[in-house]
Design a protein around this motif. Structure first.
Motif, PDB file in Angstrom:
ATOM      1  N   VAL A 195       0.834  -1.199   0.000  1.00 56.15           N
ATOM      2  CA  VAL A 195       0.000   0.000   0.000  1.00 56.15           C
ATOM      3  C   VAL A 195       0.874   1.256   0.000  1.00 56.15           C
ATOM      4  O   VAL A 195       0.678   2.176  -0.800  1.00 56.15           O
ATOM      5  N   ARG A 199       0.382   3.329  -3.200  1.00 55.33           N
ATOM      6  CA  ARG A 199      -0.766   4.219  -3.054  1.00 55.33           C
ATOM      7  C   ARG A 199      -0.459   5.529  -2.340  1.00 55.33           C
ATOM      8  O   ARG A 199      -1.355   6.340  -2.185  1.00 55.33           O
ATOM      9  N   THR A 200       0.752   5.708  -1.894  1.00 59.32           N
ATOM     10  CA  THR A 200       1.024   6.946  -1.163  1.00 59.32           C
ATOM     11  C   THR A 200       2.073   7.786  -1.885  1.00 59.32           C
ATOM     12  O   THR A 200       2.808   7.286  -2.746  1.00 59.32           O
ATOM     13  N   THR A 201       2.119   9.048  -1.527  1.00 61.45           N
ATOM     14  CA  THR A 201       3.136   9.922  -2.125  1.00 61.45           C
ATOM     15  C   THR A 201       4.516   9.421  -1.751  1.00 61.45           C
ATOM     16  O   THR A 201       5.434   9.467  -2.558  1.00 61.45           O
ATOM     17  N   PHE A 202       4.651   8.902  -0.533  1.00 62.09           N
ATOM     18  CA  PHE A 202       5.955   8.391  -0.117  1.00 62.09           C
ATOM     19  C   PHE A 202       6.441   7.304  -1.069  1.00 62.09           C
ATOM     20  O   PHE A 202       7.584   7.299  -1.509  1.00 62.09           O
ATOM     21  N   ARG A 204       5.445   6.652  -4.239  1.00 62.09           N
ATOM     22  CA  ARG A 204       5.723   7.109  -5.596  1.00 62.09           C
ATOM     23  C   ARG A 204       7.012   7.921  -5.631  1.00 62.09           C
ATOM     24  O   ARG A 204       7.780   7.854  -6.583  1.00 62.09           O
TER      25      ARG A 204
ATOM     26  N   LEU B  91       8.232   5.998 -13.724  1.00 59.95           N
ATOM     27  CA  LEU B  91       6.901   6.433 -13.300  1.00 59.95           C
ATOM     28  C   LEU B  91       6.016   6.733 -14.500  1.00 59.95           C
ATOM     29  O   LEU B  91       6.501   6.918 -15.620  1.00 59.95           O
ATOM     30  N   GLU B  95       2.152  10.553 -12.921  1.00 57.34           N
ATOM     31  CA  GLU B  95       3.007  10.643 -11.731  1.00 57.34           C
ATOM     32  C   GLU B  95       4.150  11.618 -11.950  1.00 57.34           C
ATOM     33  O   GLU B  95       4.554  12.337 -11.038  1.00 57.34           O
ATOM     34  N   LEU B  99       4.704  14.991  -9.789  1.00 54.07           N
ATOM     35  CA  LEU B  99       5.750  14.611  -8.847  1.00 54.07           C
ATOM     36  C   LEU B  99       6.058  15.764  -7.889  1.00 54.07           C
ATOM     37  O   LEU B  99       6.312  16.882  -8.319  1.00 54.07           O
ATOM     38  N   GLU B 102       1.680  15.916  -5.606  1.00 53.77           N
ATOM     39  CA  GLU B 102       0.607  14.998  -5.948  1.00 53.77           C
ATOM     40  C   GLU B 102      -0.681  15.393  -5.228  1.00 53.77           C
ATOM     41  O   GLU B 102      -0.639  15.788  -4.069  1.00 53.77           O
ATOM     42  N   ALA B 104      -3.218  14.579  -2.940  1.00 52.92           N
ATOM     43  CA  ALA B 104      -3.185  13.482  -1.966  1.00 52.92           C
ATOM     44  C   ALA B 104      -3.905  13.864  -0.694  1.00 52.92           C
ATOM     45  O   ALA B 104      -4.048  15.037  -0.360  1.00 52.92           O
ATOM     46  N   GLY B 107      -1.339  11.580   2.740  1.00 54.13           N
ATOM     47  CA  GLY B 107      -0.256  10.836   2.125  1.00 54.13           C
ATOM     48  C   GLY B 107      -0.698   9.836   1.082  1.00 54.13           C
ATOM     49  O   GLY B 107       0.128   9.278   0.366  1.00 54.13           O
ATOM     50  N   PHE B 108      -1.997   9.602   0.963  1.00 56.38           N
ATOM     51  CA  PHE B 108      -2.473   8.684  -0.064  1.00 56.38           C
ATOM     52  C   PHE B 108      -2.759   9.451  -1.348  1.00 56.38           C
ATOM     53  O   PHE B 108      -3.499  10.443  -1.330  1.00 56.38           O
ATOM     54  N   VAL B 109      -2.172   8.999  -2.441  1.00 58.86           N
ATOM     55  CA  VAL B 109      -2.361   9.700  -3.708  1.00 58.86           C
ATOM     56  C   VAL B 109      -3.782   9.473  -4.204  1.00 58.86           C
ATOM     57  O   VAL B 109      -4.276   8.346  -4.215  1.00 58.86           O
ATOM     58  N   ARG B 111      -5.414   8.935  -7.111  1.00 58.82           N
ATOM     59  CA  ARG B 111      -4.946   8.619  -8.457  1.00 58.82           C
ATOM     60  C   ARG B 111      -5.943   9.030  -9.522  1.00 58.82           C
ATOM     61  O   ARG B 111      -5.563   9.411 -10.617  1.00 58.82           O
TER      62      ARG B 111
END
Ligand SMILES: Nc1ncnc2c1ncn2[C@@H]1O[C@H](COP(=O)(O)OP(=O)(O)OP(=O)(O)O)[C@@H](O)[C@H]1O
Ligand SMILES: Nc1ncnc2c1ncn2[C@@H]1O[C@H](COP(=O)(O)OP(=O)(O)OP(=O)(O)O)[C@@H](O)[C@H]1O
Ligand SMILES: O[C@@H]1[C@H](O)[C@H](O)CO[C@H]1O
Ligand SMILES: [Mg+2]
Ligand SMILES: [Mg+2]
Lengths: 333, 494, 326, 333
Positions: A195, A199-202, A204, B91, B95, B99, B102, B104, B107-109, B111
């Motif tokens: 995950v 799914r996180t910026t970290f 990517r 990527l 993305e 970059l 994002e 988010a 912390g979750f992008v 998408r």
């Protein structure tokens, strides 16, 4: 703009499988290799191989190093390498099993292991990110120093988990649906790792930092901080692995995790992550690890002679990777 | 909007910027001109927070600023398209575009949001066909350039800096780029635009600042009206004729290269042509028409069916054979395909002809250095120190070193893919002269360039490509730019 | 060494023919599982060979060795798989007794008798019988030999150097303790000690530097005859012969050096891998519910400790056939 | 062209040390680290450290792995990695000391070691160059298989060099000007390595292949063939190292060279070679190696406990590299 041209190009781009689908195809080779090994197991040891208890045993064996492999995948995708994993796990296990720590009970022991692991990772990460040390060297230094420290703390003795802290050992002995708790922990770490990576910026940004650090910097990413955090994450995984190894062996010891670094890195690379960074998947790493574990298990079941095992292992590694290479063209270290 | 005064930037051994002044107004397109190595890229990197200046002040929107990192500059509202494509290959397009910023939550992008926003920017750039989920590493250089632009647009910037954005673009794409720039300036966004193509400056620019040797030598010239000769002499300190050497006077010898029915499915098909000794043959076409691929196939670096004959004999298998038989390729992407960045200029120049400098594998380093020095001087590679790591040279000077590589070792046939990409006006004239000189000495040249005038001006014969097929072949003298553009864009054969 | 021209004693010598007692008559068929560390060391290799050779002598024994490994985690798995296969008895030489204790306990609880070989499990519930060498006793024997020799020579304040095996093994620590304790009775102490890794190469490396650190040495104890080959090479290279050396374990090579009389190696203290042969026999007896015929008791004892003997030029002939090849 | 400006910039250039000189400056950090260690030795053990016999003994200790480090430097500059060095050396030593080989005398033993080493290197190189295996995996497989084969051939016994082949052992015991022959061999291999890397087309191509394989290919270099040869060269060095270890220990054994891969790679990297390839020097690697050897020597001279040794070693590695980093800015794996 002339339409036909654009269309052709669009078609050209579309014809290409997108990154992710390709990624899954890449795992095909690994899955084939795994399948072949399973077939070998079924044929050579029909009565022993496909038993639930053998599967559980394979997963238990894979759990400790599996957790470490998750951290290693992050570090390697991020363009680094962590040679200290086994030693840091050993240090965390020793620290958590000193009598001083054990006095506070199993929870404190677990937290202690995690803090020690993460702390060691932070130190390596700081040296690499801010001290500009090459990762190979910084983590080699950490490997050596952590083993030394672990030996010192334990006076080179194996430290038993005390009976009053047996709750920790229960992770290995208590089973839910026939599966020991530590296998669930392993699965959880893999899932979380997936995950975070996907799914996180970290996650990517980890690809960006590993794939093209200059581009990442210019895009406004704090590359140094991120790099440091990657090693802290790897250290955290080592801390968790320390808990598992304490549960499995009922001990803390400076000798735990010997050569785990090679196994973890090999699993990650067999899984398709490039040592040069910027590419790779958690699933691939875990498949790579399972291949290794399965090979060992098959050897155990078949009682092969060690030397022959080693020779066979070398060949199997080559074949597994050749299978996987079919779908890849990139060159890397 | 932006006022820069007295910026100094020192690299080990080079004063890249030596007191630069620049002022940019809101809503204008401000062009930066200067020879290769004049300091343009360094200046914009200072603005973008990628380099720290040693001296000088930057005032942005009335406030004195000092961007300590790219994040700072982005926060201030300065977005940058860098000269070297700085994308992350692993990527996806979306993305890459987002970059570092994002969309988010915790912390979750998000998408879906990223994909949607990416599609919008790409469509705005006229490239809706680039899929946000495509992996950037698999895109063509031109598509990558579009992604870079999309990234700059995705920031809500007040100032957008573009360092040679058109270098990887063909004619139609440039028109597209200009459309966007006009939209931006209409909204009050300022654009700093760097290019070595003077005609672009004339078309899009409002004002021009000229840099020379790290100093500002002219500020705020009118982009449209300042005479070319004045600009060029400001840049170079001398008068350069921005013209092609006179055609003719050369006699062509034997056929050096014969290509028959060369086909690579999906890329190009049934391509046949020949090059004679002393002849320059140009390939014109859009980006993506397969020109680079044809050169690579001829060179043995890419598999294709059909026949490639060198001096009447089948070319050996692979690049090794091609080079041994006297071919040389100056590839399109110099950083990825040609340069050993850590090595000296000398080592880069002699790489293609090492056996010529060796006896029983033993290198004659003195001769190597002497030859490198001779070529550096001939092509005016700067700084004039062939022992420097090539990494520290400006883009245009690196390009010259790549060409220099194939001036060694008695080549019979040179394949030049965009040889003047990123090369300044003065050096360009020198390169043209060099290419002519090569032809005069009986070398066959196969040339790819996205600049139609260049193809027409240099080549003796031109092949026009469209979608991987030759749609026209003829004397360069009989063609003009308009007709060629018409053919490559609309497919109308002459 | 395998290539000694006169490698007369084969591994079978270390597993002498079945004793002429009723116990050797075929009984119920039993499967004996066997797990030991990786055999990349002469002593350990001898353990594996002896176990296998002994098992082969019995028609009623089905021998199941598993992949030897130096990784605890893997050894645990290996033993788990033997338990799952429901063997009748287990012979385990653990990498570390403490760390394998739990899985041995599991086996015992599953009704499989465990014969603990060499490195001991801390929990007596974890095994049926332990058989092994006397590590502390080995140190004591070496200490006495050296102490006596130096006393006889009238050396005061001797420089005594100790080259240990793998430092993290409890057995190494026991050996060192026995050595120090015995020396103390003579009023001596160890001047310097370093650990090697039971391999020729590490023995050589450590000895090379130790010889530099001490220009004059009176006595040296090297814990392990396998690494001793490297130690002796380093001593020869340095051209040193002013001291006496004692080895450990009792390899054939060490015995030959002692026999020659020209070597600095004057003695070695035994720690015989024959214990593996005995362990297999014990496992068979336990699984078949038999006792040891020489003993009055009806069942196999709970622990058997081999004595560590001192081999010198005087008695070496008697031991040669028990020496294992490094 | 405005003259003054040009002059000023040109002057700036002259003031700059050229690339080569910069390379040598980079070694300054290593030399300083080495000097510090020497001073520590002189202060703590004045009577033992600076003796000729101790210096000779340091060089003898460094010789075996030193020879391997020369090969590793080539491989790493060429963009690869060789994990199999220790195992290949072990295999070569075992093969050369079988009774069958020993029957033919010391020269054949030496040639056998060299052929086995080179052959193993060729196999790895072929797998990497033509089989497109990742170097890490191909050489890991070679490591595992070579150790297995060595165990098999030797039946896990240590094989003694027979008295009639003592000439081989003389390499270690015979001294010329007080220095054992094997130190001369070490020096010779270093010198040859330096010459090949710096003065021949092979060396130049190695930098090209490692620095930018695509550029090397387009410049007409046979990248695959060259890559294969690099591993063969590394294998050759392992074969030579096998001769030295046989001389030193008077044995061939499957346990020889354990973990050499880490030590060799660490020495190369401390010496300033990037794991990403394209850069590095033989001198740097050898200085890196000497630092390692010196550290161990000092510890043993001072009778330090191994645990403390490990801790101190970790710290010293970090400090040595920090010293050296001063002159470098690039980031790498
Ligand atoms: N990182 C660096 N280290 C040392 N010198 C550098 C570095 N970057 C640029 N330079 C030098 O600074 C000067 C200016 O380079 P810059 O890239 O700004 O030129 P430019 O005007 O953008 O040229 P081009 O038109 O070729 O792109 C050149 O002499 C170059 O060699
Ligand atoms: N990596 C790739 N995978 C698949 N198709 C590709 C790839 N790279 C390029 N192509 C396709 O190959 C064709 C030719 O590409 P390319 O852009 O290199 O042509 P070109 O005429 O040389 O243009 P340029 O002027 O940019 O050199 C196009 O249809 C393009 O979409
Ligand atoms: O206990 C044994 C022996 O004592 C030998 O000396 C080394 O390996 C250990 O396992
Ligand atoms: Mg520039
Ligand atoms: Mg092209």
């Amino acid at each position: 703009m002339s339409e036909p041209t654009t269309d052709r190009r669009a078609a050209g781009v579309a014809a290409l499988a997108p990154a992710r689908r390709l990624g899954e195809m890449r795992h095909l080779g690994l899955l084939v290799a795994l399948a072949i090994l399973v077939v070998i197991g079924l044929v050579t040891r029909p009565e022993n191989f496909a038993t639930a208890s053998n599967l559980v045993s394979i997963l238990s064996l894979a759990a400790t190093i599996g957790v470490i492999t998750v951290g290693a995948t992050f570090v390697i995708i991020g363009g680094g390498i962590d040679l200290s994993v086994g030693a840091v796990m050993a240090l965390a296990s020793v620290w958590a099993t000193t009598l001083a720590t054990q006095a506070y009970g199993p929870w404190v022991m677990a937290i202690c292991a995690i803090l020690v692991g993460t702390g060691a990772g932070l130190v390596s990460g700081w040296l690499i990110a801010y001290g500009r040390l090459v990762p190979f060297i910084a983590t080699l230094a950490m490997l050596v120093a952590a083993r030394g420290l672990a030996q010192r703390m334990s006076d080179r003795r194996t430290q038993l988990v005390q009976p009053e802290n047996a709750a920790l050992v229960d992770l290995s002995t208590t089973r839910v649906l026939g599966v020991p708790l530590l296998v669930y922990i392993f699965a959880l770490v893999v899932a979380l790792g997936w995950v975070v990576l996907n799914r996180t910026t970290f996650g990517r940004r980890t690809y960006a930092v590993g794939g093209n650090p200059e581009a990442a910097r210019l895009a406004g990413i704090d590359v140094r901080r991120h790099t440091m955090l990657l090693y802290a994450l790897s250290g955290l995984c080592c801390g968790i692995a320390a808990i598992l190894i304490m549960a499995r062996t009922t001990t803390g010891s400076s000798t735990h995790g010997d050569l785990y670094e090679l196994d973890a890195i090999a699993a990650v690379i067999i899984g398709g992550t490039l040592l040069t960074g910027g590419r790779g998947t958690i699933i691939g790493s875990i498949l790579g690890l399972l291949i290794f574990t399965l090979i060992t298990n098959l050897f155990i079941l078949n009682g092969l002679d060690t030397s022959d095992q080693l020779i066979a292992k070398g060949l199997i590694i080559v074949v597994a990777v050749l299978l996987q290479r079919r779908n890849l063209k990139e060159r890397s270290t | 909007m932006l006022v820069i005064k007295g910026i100094v930037k020192q690299f080990p051994g080079v004063r890249a910027l030596d007191g630069v002044d620049l002022d940019v107004r809101a809503g204008e397109v401000h062009c930066l001109l200067g020879q290769n190595g004049a300091g343009k890229s360094t200046l914009i990197k200072v603005l973008a927070g990628a380099h720290q200046p040693d001296e000088g002040t930057i005032v942005f929107n009335g406030e004195q600023v000092r961007p300590a990192s790219p994040i700072d500059a982005i926060r201030l509202g300065i977005a940058t398209i860098y000269q070297e494509l700085d994308l992350v290959d692993g990527l996806s397009v979306a993305e890459n575009i987002f970059l570092g910023h994002e969309p988010a939550k915790l912390g979750f992008v998000n998408r879906a949001a990223a994909g949607k926003a990416a599609r919008e920017v790409l469509e705005r750039l006229g490239h809706g066909e680039i899929r946000p989920s495509a992996e950037v590493g698999r895109l063509s250089p031109a598509a990558k350039q579009v992604v870079s632009m999309a990234r700059a647009l995705s920031h809500d910037a007040r100032l957008i800096i573009m360092d040679e954005p058109s270098a990887a673009l063909a004619h139609d794409e440039v028109a597209n780029l200009f459309r966007i720039i006009r939209e931006l300036t209409a909204q009050g966004v300022a654009v700093v635009y760097i290019s070595h193509r003077l005609e672009e400056i004339r078309e899009i620019g409002d004002r021009v600042t000229v840099l020379k040797d790290g100093r500002t030598v002219a500020v705020g010239l009118a982009a449209r009206d300042t005479p070319t000769t004045q600009i060029v002499s400001l840049m170079t300190g001398r008068n350069v004729e921005y013209v092609f050497p006179p055609r003719g006077g050369r006699t062509f010898g034997e056929e050096v290269l014969r290509v028959e029915n060369l086909t690579a499915p999906g890329v190009f098909s049934d391509v046949s042509f020949s090059v004679r000794a002393g002849e320059i043959v140009g390939l014109a076409g859009l980006v993506g028409s397969g020109r680079s691929e044809i050169l690579e196939a001829v060179y043995g670096a890419r598999s294709a069916t059909g026949r490639v004959l060198l001096d009447g004999r089948p070319a050996g298998r692979g690049v090794v054979g091609a080079v041994r038989r006297g071919m040389g390729l100056a590839p399109e992407e110099r950083k990825a395909q040609a340069l050993l960045l850590d090595q000296s200029v000398t080592a880069n120049i002699t790489l293609g002809s090492l056996p010529g400098f060796a006896r029983f594998g033993w290198l004659d380093r003195k001769r190597e250095r002497a030859e490198a020095k001779r070529l550096s001087e001939m092509l005016d590679i700067r700084p004039p120190d062939p022992e420097r790591p090539i990494r520290t040279l400006s883009g245009g000077n690196q390009q010259k070193a790549v060409l220099a590589r194939w001036l060694l070792g008695g080549r019979k046939l040179l394949l030049l893919d965009e040889p003047t990409r990123g090369v300044d006006v003065g050096a360009r004239a020198e390169l043209y002269a060099v290419i002519h000189d090569l032809a005069e000495r009986g070398i066959g040249v196969l040339l790819v360039s996205s600049e139609v005038p260049e193809v027409l001006g240099l080549a003796d014969r031109v092949l026009v490509l469209r979608e991987g097929s030759v749609i026209h072949e003829g004397d360069a003298a009989e063609l003009d730019e308009h007709r060629v553009l018409d053919m490559i864009m609309n497919g109308r054969a002459a | 060494t395998s290539n000694e021209p006169a490698a007369a004693p084969s591994s079978a010598a270390a597993a002498p023919a079945p004793a002429a007692s009723g116990n050797d008559q075929p009984g119920t068929k039993v499967t004996i599982g066997f797990s030991a560390p990786a055999a990349d060391h002469g002593w350990i290799a001898a353990i594996a060979k002896n176990a296998e050779a002994t098992a082969k002598q019995y028609s009623d024994v089905d021998f199941k060795p598993v992949e030897p490994t130096n990784d605890i985690n893997q050894q645990i798995s290996a033993v788990e798989s033997l338990i799952a296969q429901k063997v009748n008895a287990l012979v385990i030489l653990p990498n570390d007794g403490q760390q394998l204790n739990q899985v041995a306990l599991q086996a015992t609880e599953a009704g499989i008798p465990v014969i603990n070989l060499d490195r001991v499990f801390p929990d007596k519930l974890a095994y049926r019988t332990w058989i092994g060498g006397d590590n502390y006793g080995m140190g004591v024997a070496a200490g006495h030999f050296i102490g006596k020799q130096l006393k006889d020579k009238g050396v005061s304040n001797p420089v005594i150097v100790e080259i240990q095996g793998i430092a993290t093994l409890p057995l190494t620590q026991d050996r060192s303790k026995g050595f120090a304790d015995a020396l103390k009775t003579y009023g001596f102490s160890v001047t310097a000690k370093q650990d090697a890794k039971f391999t020729v190469e590490t023995g050589n490396q450590v000895a090379t530097s130790l010889l530099q650190a001490h220009k004059k040495i009176d006595a040296m104890w090297n814990h392990d005859d396998d690494q001793g080959v490297g130690v002796l090479a380093a001593i020869k290279e340095a051209g040193r012969d002013e001291f006496i050396m004692v080895g450990g374990a009792g390899s054939l090579n060490a015995m030959k050096e002692i026999q020659s009389g020209t070597s600095v190696l004057k003695a070695t203290v035994t720690y015989s891998p024959t214990m593996a042969s005995s362990a297999i026999r014990l496992a068979r007896l336990v699984a078949q519910g038999k006792g040891m015929s020489d003993l009055v008791e009806n069942s196999v004892p709970q622990s058997i400790t081999l004595a560590s003997e001192t081999i010198t030029k005087d008695n070496v002939d008697k031991y040669l056939e028990l020496g294992f090849e490094s």
